[in-house]
Design a protein around this motif. Structure first.
Motif, PDB file in Angstrom:
ATOM      1  N   GLY A   1     -62.824   3.586  24.869  1.00  0.00           N
ATOM      2  CA  GLY A   1     -63.234   2.422  24.371  1.00  0.00           C
ATOM      3  C   GLY A   1     -64.449   1.915  25.539  1.00  0.00           C
ATOM      4  N   THR A   2     -63.995   1.976  26.664  1.00  0.00           N
ATOM      5  CA  THR A   2     -64.770   1.718  27.938  1.00  0.00           C
ATOM      6  C   THR A   2     -66.095   2.523  28.018  1.00  0.00           C
ATOM      7  N   PHE A   3     -65.881   3.834  27.756  1.00  0.00           N
ATOM      8  CA  PHE A   3     -67.108   4.689  28.102  1.00  0.00           C
ATOM      9  C   PHE A   3     -67.765   5.048  26.746  1.00  0.00           C
ATOM     10  N   LEU A   4     -67.312   4.693  25.302  1.00  0.00           N
ATOM     11  CA  LEU A   4     -68.128   5.053  24.144  1.00  0.00           C
ATOM     12  C   LEU A   4     -69.528   4.453  24.027  1.00  0.00           C
ATOM     13  N   PRO A   5     -69.782   3.120  24.692  1.00  0.00           N
ATOM     14  CA  PRO A   5     -71.111   2.746  24.582  1.00  0.00           C
ATOM     15  C   PRO A   5     -71.995   3.678  25.549  1.00  0.00           C
ATOM     16  N   LEU A   6     -71.404   4.029  26.635  1.00  0.00           N
ATOM     17  CA  LEU A   6     -72.309   4.682  27.427  1.00  0.00           C
ATOM     18  C   LEU A   6     -72.718   6.308  26.780  1.00  0.00           C
ATOM     19  N   ILE A   7     -71.606   6.818  26.179  1.00  0.00           N
ATOM     20  CA  ILE A   7     -71.608   8.206  25.419  1.00  0.00           C
ATOM     21  C   ILE A   7     -72.848   7.799  24.393  1.00  0.00           C
ATOM     22  N   LEU A   8     -72.705   7.007  23.568  1.00  0.00           N
ATOM     23  CA  LEU A   8     -73.666   6.633  22.354  1.00  0.00           C
ATOM     24  C   LEU A   8     -74.991   6.387  23.127  1.00  0.00           C
ATOM     25  N   LEU A   9     -75.124   5.676  24.117  1.00  0.00           N
ATOM     26  CA  LEU A   9     -76.489   5.681  24.615  1.00  0.00           C
ATOM     27  C   LEU A   9     -77.224   6.870  25.066  1.00  0.00           C
TER      28      LEU A   9
ATOM     29  N   VAL B   1     -76.490  10.030  23.771  1.00  0.00           N
ATOM     30  CA  VAL B   1     -76.683  10.664  22.559  1.00  0.00           C
ATOM     31  C   VAL B   1     -77.769  10.122  21.936  1.00  0.00           C
ATOM     32  N   VAL B   2     -78.445   8.804  21.886  1.00  0.00           N
ATOM     33  CA  VAL B   2     -79.236   8.206  21.057  1.00  0.00           C
ATOM     34  C   VAL B   2     -80.559   8.775  22.306  1.00  0.00           C
ATOM     35  N   PHE B   3     -80.350   8.696  23.355  1.00  0.00           N
ATOM     36  CA  PHE B   3     -81.552   9.011  24.157  1.00  0.00           C
ATOM     37  C   PHE B   3     -82.048  10.702  24.243  1.00  0.00           C
ATOM     38  N   TYR B   4     -81.206  11.326  23.900  1.00  0.00           N
ATOM     39  CA  TYR B   4     -81.175  12.650  23.664  1.00  0.00           C
ATOM     40  C   TYR B   4     -82.154  13.008  22.344  1.00  0.00           C
ATOM     41  N   PHE B   5     -81.631  12.518  21.232  1.00  0.00           N
ATOM     42  CA  PHE B   5     -82.042  12.649  20.072  1.00  0.00           C
ATOM     43  C   PHE B   5     -83.427  12.088  19.867  1.00  0.00           C
ATOM     44  N   LEU B   6     -83.556  10.824  20.720  1.00  0.00           N
ATOM     45  CA  LEU B   6     -85.043  10.114  20.512  1.00  0.00           C
ATOM     46  C   LEU B   6     -85.935  10.394  21.440  1.00  0.00           C
ATOM     47  N   LEU B   7     -85.698  10.852  22.572  1.00  0.00           N
ATOM     48  CA  LEU B   7     -86.502  11.068  23.665  1.00  0.00           C
ATOM     49  C   LEU B   7     -86.576  12.532  24.253  1.00  0.00           C
ATOM     50  N   ILE B   8     -85.452  13.147  24.436  1.00  0.00           N
ATOM     51  CA  ILE B   8     -85.557  14.265  25.147  1.00  0.00           C
ATOM     52  C   ILE B   8     -85.926  15.504  24.129  1.00  0.00           C
ATOM     53  N   ARG B   9     -85.178  15.242  23.237  1.00  0.00           N
ATOM     54  CA  ARG B   9     -85.197  16.630  22.275  1.00  0.00           C
ATOM     55  C   ARG B   9     -86.664  16.634  21.643  1.00  0.00           C
ATOM     56  N   PRO B  10     -87.365  15.740  21.225  1.00  0.00           N
ATOM     57  CA  PRO B  10     -88.708  15.675  20.799  1.00  0.00           C
ATOM     58  C   PRO B  10     -89.786  16.270  22.048  1.00  0.00           C
ATOM     59  N   GLN B  11     -89.533  15.866  23.077  1.00  0.00           N
ATOM     60  CA  GLN B  11     -90.244  16.029  24.246  1.00  0.00           C
ATOM     61  C   GLN B  11     -90.174  17.445  24.507  1.00  0.00           C
ATOM     62  N   ARG B  12     -89.137  18.004  24.358  1.00  0.00           N
ATOM     63  CA  ARG B  12     -88.708  19.371  24.855  1.00  0.00           C
ATOM     64  C   ARG B  12     -89.466  20.273  23.675  1.00  0.00           C
ATOM     65  N   LYS B  13     -89.629  19.786  22.138  1.00  0.00           N
ATOM     66  CA  LYS B  13     -90.064  20.262  21.292  1.00  0.00           C
ATOM     67  C   LYS B  13     -91.518  20.620  21.498  1.00  0.00           C
ATOM     68  N   ARG B  14     -92.004  19.567  21.841  1.00  0.00           N
ATOM     69  CA  ARG B  14     -93.615  19.536  22.002  1.00  0.00           C
ATOM     70  C   ARG B  14     -93.974  20.318  23.202  1.00  0.00           C
ATOM     71  N   GLN B  15     -93.223  20.478  24.347  1.00  0.00           N
ATOM     72  CA  GLN B  15     -93.384  21.417  25.365  1.00  0.00           C
ATOM     73  C   GLN B  15     -93.347  22.943  24.913  1.00  0.00           C
ATOM     74  N   GLN B  16     -92.503  23.194  24.170  1.00  0.00           N
ATOM     75  CA  GLN B  16     -92.395  24.648  23.469  1.00  0.00           C
ATOM     76  C   GLN B  16     -93.378  24.867  22.757  1.00  0.00           C
ATOM     77  N   GLU B  17     -93.974  23.963  21.887  1.00  0.00           N
ATOM     78  CA  GLU B  17     -95.254  24.246  20.888  1.00  0.00           C
ATOM     79  C   GLU B  17     -96.408  24.261  21.816  1.00  0.00           C
ATOM     80  N   GLN B  18     -96.611  23.690  23.128  1.00  0.00           N
ATOM     81  CA  GLN B  18     -97.591  23.825  23.707  1.00  0.00           C
ATOM     82  C   GLN B  18     -97.632  25.076  24.421  1.00  0.00           C
TER      83      GLN B  18
END
Length: 118
Positions: A7-15, A17-34
């Motif tokens: 319960g203590t670490f759940l918000p941190l873990i969710l944060l 995961v959200v950063f991964y799917f909203l920021l890291i994954r799309p940026q990595r995809k753009r780099q691979q396309e480039q």
């Protein structure tokens, strides 16, 4: 009444995961396309560099690209400096260009102000 460690670490873990799917994954995809676009360059292709220079690819040498900026003017660039490949646009025919030309301002009320006299 103790807090569970989950319960203590759940918000941190969710944060994370959200950063991964909203920021890291799309940026990595753009780099691979480039990188894929830069590796698929062939001589004769029109490109735009990351600085906005339009040119034609003349030759490829390892990680360098020789670009022709003007007839007889060639420069050497790193492949990473190629921003995008320019696709040719169909030329507008003479008849279509004449139809889009207007003689005067359109007032929007249907009258032709260019033929009226005061």
């Amino acid at each position: 009444m103790g807090n569970s460690p989950l319960g203590t670490f759940l918000p941190l873990i969710l944060l994370v995961v959200v950063f991964y799917f909203l920021l890291i994954r799309p940026q990595r995809k753009r780099q691979q396309e480039q990188i894929q676009m830069q590796n698929s360059l062939t001589p004769g292709v029109r490109v735009m560099t990351t600085t906005g220079l339009f040119a034609t690819v003349v030759a490829l040498q390892d990680d360098d690209v020789v670009l022709e900026v003007a007839p007889g003017v060639e420069t050497r660039w790193a492949k990473a400096a190629i921003g995008r490949v320019i696709t040719p646009v169909d030329e507008v025919t003479g008849g279509e260009a004449e139809e889009t030309v207007t003689d005067g301002p359109d007032t929007g009320n249907g009258d032709d102000t260019s033929t009226k006299q005061s």
